[in-house]
Design an enzyme around this catalytic site. Structure first.
Site, mmCIF file in Angstrom:
data_model
loop_
_atom_site.group_PDB
_atom_site.id
_atom_site.type_symbol
_atom_site.label_atom_id
_atom_site.label_comp_id
_atom_site.label_asym_id
_atom_site.label_seq_id
_atom_site.Cartn_x
_atom_site.Cartn_y
_atom_site.Cartn_z
ATOM 1 N N GLY A 273 0.791 -1.232 0.000
ATOM 2 C CA GLY A 273 0.000 0.000 0.000
ATOM 3 C C GLY A 273 0.820 1.277 0.000
ATOM 4 C CG ASN B 259 2.043 3.252 -5.708
ATOM 5 O OD1 ASN B 259 2.479 4.245 -6.275
ATOM 6 N ND2 ASN B 259 2.644 2.076 -5.795
ATOM 7 N NE ARG C 194 -10.443 -14.105 -12.915
ATOM 8 C CZ ARG C 194 -9.396 -13.834 -12.123
ATOM 9 N NH1 ARG C 194 -9.297 -12.664 -11.545
ATOM 10 N NH2 ARG C 194 -8.452 -14.716 -11.920
ATOM 11 C CG MET D 239 -1.013 -7.809 -6.992
ATOM 12 S SD MET D 239 -0.408 -6.810 -8.366
ATOM 13 C CE MET D 239 0.604 -8.034 -9.171
ATOM 14 C CG ASN E 158 -3.496 -0.861 -12.865
ATOM 15 O OD1 ASN E 158 -3.362 -1.057 -11.651
ATOM 16 N ND2 ASN E 158 -2.895 -1.611 -13.773
ATOM 17 C CG HIS F 227 1.683 -2.632 -15.445
ATOM 18 N ND1 HIS F 227 1.297 -3.810 -14.844
ATOM 19 C CD2 HIS F 227 2.631 -2.961 -16.361
ATOM 20 C CE1 HIS F 227 1.977 -4.812 -15.383
ATOM 21 N NE2 HIS F 227 2.789 -4.328 -16.300
ATOM 22 C CB SER G 52 2.475 2.756 -17.606
ATOM 23 O OG SER G 52 3.614 2.423 -18.373
ATOM 24 C CG LEU H 41 -3.938 -7.903 -17.425
ATOM 25 C CD1 LEU H 41 -4.570 -7.555 -16.100
ATOM 26 C CD2 LEU H 41 -3.314 -9.292 -17.391
ATOM 27 C CG ASP H 42 -1.449 -4.800 -16.876
ATOM 28 O OD1 ASP H 42 -2.026 -4.181 -15.963
ATOM 29 O OD2 ASP H 42 -0.815 -5.850 -16.689
ATOM 30 C CD GLU I 36 5.075 1.714 -8.841
ATOM 31 O OE1 GLU I 36 4.743 1.495 -7.671
ATOM 32 O OE2 GLU I 36 5.050 0.843 -9.722
HETATM 33 C C1 GAR Z 1 3.445 -1.346 -7.435
HETATM 34 O O1 GAR Z 1 4.775 -1.452 -7.866
HETATM 35 C C2 GAR Z 1 2.513 -1.378 -8.619
HETATM 36 O O2 GAR Z 1 3.052 -0.779 -9.760
HETATM 37 C C3 GAR Z 1 2.318 -2.848 -8.803
HETATM 38 O O3 GAR Z 1 2.243 -3.360 -7.507
HETATM 39 C C4 GAR Z 1 3.046 -2.575 -6.646
HETATM 40 C C5 GAR Z 1 2.247 -2.234 -5.412
HETATM 41 O O4 GAR Z 1 3.046 -1.592 -4.474
HETATM 42 N N1 GAR Z 1 1.148 -3.128 -9.550
HETATM 43 C C6 GAR Z 1 1.043 -4.152 -10.391
HETATM 44 O O5 GAR Z 1 1.927 -4.956 -10.570
HETATM 45 C C7 GAR Z 1 -0.290 -4.271 -11.103
HETATM 46 N N2 GAR Z 1 -0.184 -5.114 -12.248
HETATM 47 P P1 GAR Z 1 2.372 -0.875 -3.219
HETATM 48 O O6 GAR Z 1 1.413 -1.892 -2.597
HETATM 49 O O7 GAR Z 1 3.515 -0.595 -2.304
HETATM 50 O O8 GAR Z 1 1.681 0.350 -3.700
#
Ligand code: GAR
Length: 210
Positions: free
Chosen positions: A12, A14, A65, A90, A107, A109, A136, A144-145, A174
């Site tokens: 978490g 971000n 899902r 994820m 999102n 990535h 990005s 997806l992405d 990020e």
């Molecule tokens: C981040 O690096 C984000 O870019 C990635 O997960 C991490 C989460 O970090 N996201 C993905 O891979 C999505 N496909 P955080 O929990 O410390 O924010």
């Protein structure tokens, strides 16, 4: 103030960067809830320490899902968000969910999309011998992405780098760019129009403002 719901699966960082930016007035919004698909997501404690409502909706409690996403949609909607922010969430999302939040779901990535969709992006960049890597932020669509990129940041790849080194370098970027994009959205400057990301009336190209 725009209402922001953040979805996480992990640490978490971000989410916290966006929350800090909200508190400091760098984002014209408020994080009203943090939702995780795992009770073990470390970011839940960080959110709670900030006084943010937290929710756990475990995917393990659902047979499909579709069933999970239907419940997730209801839970997110209960907070009446203007914006849904995926921050290390994820899960592959169903079309039903992404269509419901189209134009109001972002999102982040950890790659220079369209390179390295999916997982293990840092190792894949190393294995390919890339000299640069990055991150990005994009609108979420059914692919997806694959939604339109809004902003990217690049980092150098140095000889001897490990995937962890790269991840740390990417993380720094990020935390810099995600709050920026969230703020553009909250200020009404950013939209998804005709399948393209539009900022201040200008269509962003493949790689956004990189
Ligand atoms: C981040 O690096 C984000 O870019 C990635 O997960 C991490 C989460 O970090 N996201 C993905 O891979 C999505 N496909 P955080 O929990 O410390 O924010």
């Amino acid at each position: 103030m725009k209402r922001i719901v953040v979805l996480i699966s992990g640490t978490g960082s971000n989410m916290l960067a966006i929350q800090e930016a909200c508190k400091q007035g760098r984002v014209a919004g408020q994080v009203v809830a943090v939702i995780a698909n795992k009770a073990s997501a470390k970011g839940l404690e960080k959110a709670a320490a900030q006084g943010i409502d937290t929710e756990v909706l475990s995917h393990q409690a659902f047979d499909s899902r579709e069933a999970y996403d239907a419940e997730l949609k209801v839970l997110i909607d209960s907070y009446q968000p203007d914006l849904v922010v995926l921050a290390g969430f994820m899960r592959i999302l169903t079309g039903d969910l992404t269509r419901h939040f189209e134009g109001r779901m972002l999102n982040i990535h950890p790659s220079l999309l369209p390179k390295y969709k999916g997982v293990n992006t840092h190792q894949r960049a190393l294995d390919a011998g890339d000299k640069e890597h990055g991150v990005s932020v994009h609108f979420v669509t059914e692919e997806l992405d694959g939604g339109p990129v809004i902003l990217q940041a690049k980092v150098p790849v140095f000889d001897g780098d490990t995937a962890d080194d790269l991840q740390a370098r990417v993380h720094e970027q990020e935390h810099r760019i995600y709050p920026l994009v969230v703020n553009w959205f909250c200020q009404g400057r950013l939209a998804l129009q005709g399948g393209r990301a539009v900022l201040d009336g200008q269509v962003l190209g493949e790689s956004g403002y990189a």
